[in-house]
Scaffold this active site. Structure first.
Site, PDB file in Angstrom:
ATOM      1  N   GLY A  11       0.797  -1.308  -0.011  1.00 30.42           N
ATOM      2  CA  GLY A  11       0.145  -0.091   0.248  1.00 30.42           C
ATOM      3  C   GLY A  11       1.056   1.462  -0.026  1.00 30.42           C
ATOM      4  O   GLY A  11       1.825   1.394   0.740  1.00 30.42           O
ATOM      5  N   GLY A 111       6.490  -1.992   3.308  1.00 30.42           N
ATOM      6  CA  GLY A 111       6.207  -2.288   4.714  1.00 30.42           C
ATOM      7  C   GLY A 111       6.352  -3.647   5.092  1.00 30.42           C
ATOM      8  O   GLY A 111       7.289  -4.272   4.466  1.00 30.42           O
ATOM      9  N   ASP A 136       1.016   2.947   9.089  1.00 29.12           N
ATOM     10  CA  ASP A 136       0.752   2.068  10.488  1.00 29.12           C
ATOM     11  C   ASP A 136       1.783   2.419  11.366  1.00 29.12           C
ATOM     12  O   ASP A 136       1.528   1.852  12.638  1.00 29.12           O
ATOM     13  CB  ASP A 136       0.447   0.676  10.067  1.00 29.12           C
ATOM     14  CG  ASP A 136      -0.375   0.317   8.952  1.00 29.12           C
ATOM     15  OD1 ASP A 136      -1.218   1.354   8.809  1.00 29.12           O
ATOM     16  OD2 ASP A 136      -0.421  -0.756   8.253  1.00 29.12           O
ATOM     17  N   GLU A 231      -9.239   0.492  12.623  1.00 25.58           N
ATOM     18  CA  GLU A 231      -9.944  -0.600  11.645  1.00 25.58           C
ATOM     19  C   GLU A 231      -9.651  -1.998  12.480  1.00 25.58           C
ATOM     20  O   GLU A 231     -10.758  -2.637  11.994  1.00 25.58           O
ATOM     21  CB  GLU A 231      -9.663  -0.355  10.340  1.00 25.58           C
ATOM     22  CG  GLU A 231      -8.164  -0.744  10.325  1.00 25.58           C
ATOM     23  CD  GLU A 231      -7.696  -0.513   8.871  1.00 25.58           C
ATOM     24  OE1 GLU A 231      -8.366  -0.757   7.937  1.00 25.58           O
ATOM     25  OE2 GLU A 231      -6.417  -0.729   8.698  1.00 25.58           O
ATOM     26  N   GLN A 283      -6.168   8.780   4.285  1.00 17.55           N
ATOM     27  CA  GLN A 283      -4.957   8.922   5.193  1.00 17.55           C
ATOM     28  C   GLN A 283      -3.840   8.534   4.584  1.00 17.55           C
ATOM     29  O   GLN A 283      -2.867   8.880   4.976  1.00 17.55           O
ATOM     30  CB  GLN A 283      -5.398   7.882   6.318  1.00 17.55           C
ATOM     31  CG  GLN A 283      -6.609   8.389   7.128  1.00 17.55           C
ATOM     32  CD  GLN A 283      -7.077   7.134   8.034  1.00 17.55           C
ATOM     33  OE1 GLN A 283      -6.652   7.259   9.187  1.00 17.55           O
ATOM     34  NE2 GLN A 283      -7.935   6.559   7.331  1.00 17.55           N
TER      35      GLN A 283
HETATM   36  O1  F6P Z   1      -0.551  -1.049   5.406  1.00 14.95           O
HETATM   37  C1  F6P Z   1      -1.224   0.392   5.055  1.00 14.95           C
HETATM   38  C2  F6P Z   1      -2.665   0.317   4.916  1.00 14.95           C
HETATM   39  O2  F6P Z   1      -3.134   1.480   4.654  1.00 14.95           O
HETATM   40  C3  F6P Z   1      -3.463  -0.239   6.259  1.00 14.95           C
HETATM   41  O3  F6P Z   1      -3.737   0.778   7.275  1.00 14.95           O
HETATM   42  C4  F6P Z   1      -4.574  -0.629   5.766  1.00 14.95           C
HETATM   43  O4  F6P Z   1      -5.563  -1.659   6.537  1.00 14.95           O
HETATM   44  C5  F6P Z   1      -4.242  -1.294   4.449  1.00 14.95           C
HETATM   45  O5  F6P Z   1      -3.061  -0.722   4.067  1.00 14.95           O
HETATM   46  C6  F6P Z   1      -5.310  -1.023   3.333  1.00 14.95           C
HETATM   47  O6  F6P Z   1      -5.009  -1.897   2.208  1.00 14.95           O
HETATM   48  P1  F6P Z   1      -5.556  -1.606   0.717  1.00 14.95           P
HETATM   49  O7  F6P Z   1      -4.953  -0.291   0.145  1.00 14.95           O
HETATM   50  O8  F6P Z   1      -4.980  -2.824   0.164  1.00 14.95           O
HETATM   51  O9  F6P Z   1      -6.982  -1.534   1.066  1.00 14.95           O
END
Ligand code: F6P
Length: 360
Positions: A11, A111, A136, A231, A283
């Site tokens: 991400g 990450g 995160d 979340e 975010q």
């Molecule tokens: O790891 C970063 C993050 O934004 C987390 O906070 C969140 O749970 C996840 O990635 C969301 O992932 P995606 O963009 O694949 O929906």
């Protein structure tokens, strides 16, 4: 002539471009000849040979740009050793592309999952340097990851905006904050935004304690309550369920996320009007905040220095405001969670903020 590869994986977050700029500016400044190859969409580009030769121009004007100029994708570590649908061995393919380009090093900006793959490639003999990216802030071995503070700003702004409308209507508001399995983002944004209740994965909440906190505010004349909920927040009652019972509950897909379940519980038990706000991927968006620009530049420079020292198989982190080199094998696969007894949580409790655990 030195040749390096860059990739951004998983991400995205703010300051990926700023980090790449830091690496390449420092390398260019210290080497006579340098070739930089950018793999497109993370490990996917490295597996399938999708890359482009980057020039100094590519790194100009990107300090403040969000996202990643190389694109990103998720390439799950758990299936990295499985062949793709055409039978291609992904790890071998990445190695071949590394050797084909005669790279001296691969810089991986990613990450936790991406870090595990970086560690694997390092164990396979490639020169790898990892830089900790994520909103995160859950990467073990570094005090801070780039992207985190930019996301704290955005989540805090969301809570700030909710405050004014919450006060006008005497309602309960839930702001659901990202963070995957950890509560750092919710903790920081919750405190910065003045949330009354903060629920994080590391401290399972009891619904009765959450209701008590809301009731306490109502009785003390405050008509509204703002909850910052991660979340990944979990209800203590769910932890008591057997694996089978929990699976059955989740299969029902009754609620899109924890905020909706919580809102329903509050409504059922108190009759209070509840509204939910999910800032979601905002975010991760927009320009990096000044702190992240500075942090990512420092990490980029430190990564370049590790390269010049031929010090590979490392993650570049920051500990007590000094950049450090952590062996990838020590960090990979470990999650940095909010430990029991965390000082920030204690301070928040001193302010009367509820974590839904009944502990003050
Ligand atoms: O790891 C970063 C993050 O934004 C987390 O906070 C969140 O749970 C996840 O990635 C969301 O992932 P995606 O963009 O694949 O929906």
């Amino acid at each position: 002539m030195k040749r390096v590869g860059l990739l951004t994986s998983g991400g995205d977050c703010q300051a990926l471009n700023a980090t790449m700029r830091g690496i390449v500016k420092a390398l260019s400044h210290n080497l006579d000849e340098l070739e930089v190859y950018g793999f497109i969409n993370g490990y996917h580009g490295m597996i399938y040979g999708d890359y482009r030769l980057l020039t100094n121009k590519d790194f100009s004007g990107i300090l403040t740009k969000g996202g990643t100029m190389l694109g990103s994708s998720r390439t799950p570590f758990k299936s990295i050793n499985e062949p793709d649908e055409k039978g291609l061995n992904k790890v071998d393919a990445m190695k071949q592309n590394y050797y084909k380009l005669r790279l001296d090093c691969l810089f991986v900006l990613g990450g936790n999952g991406s870090q595990k793959t970086a560690n694997l490639l390092s164990q396979e003999g490639l020169n790898v340097i990892h830089l900790p990216k994520t909103i995160d802030n859950d990467i073990w071995g570094t005090d801070m990851t780039f992207g985190f503070y930019s996301a704290v700003n955005i989540a805090t702004e969301a809570i700030d905006c909710i405050h004014t409308t919450a006060a006008s209507h005497n309602r309960v508001f839930i702001v659901e904050v990202m963070g995957h399995k950890v509560g750092w983002l919710t903790l920081y944004a919750g405190i910065a935004g003045g949330a009354d209740v903060i629920l994080i994965p590391e401290i399972p909440y009891q619904i009765d304690k959450v209701l008590e906190a809301i009731d306490h505010r109502t009785r003390s004349g405050k008509g509204f309550t703002v909850l910052a909920v991660a979340e990944g927040a979990v209800c203590a009652a769910d932890l008591k369920l057997s694996k089978k019972e929990y699976k059955k509950k989740m299969e029902k897909k009754q609620y899109p996320s924890v905020a909706y379940e919580l809102a329903d519980q509050i409504l059922q038990k108190t009759g209070n009007e509840v509204r939910i706000t999910v800032p979601g991927h905002t975010q991760r968006g927009g320009a990096p905040c000044p702190y992240d620009r500075a942090l990512s530049t420092r990490l980029g420079v430190a990564a370049a220095m590790a390269f010049l020292d031929n010090d590979f198989g490392k993650m570049i982190g920051i500990v007590h405001d000094k950049t450090v080199r952590i062996p990838l094998k020590d960090s990979a696969g470990k999650l940095k969670v909010i430990e029991k007894g965390n000082q920030f949580v204690k301070e928040a409790k001193m302010l009367g903020i509820s974590f839904g655990d009944g502990d003050v």
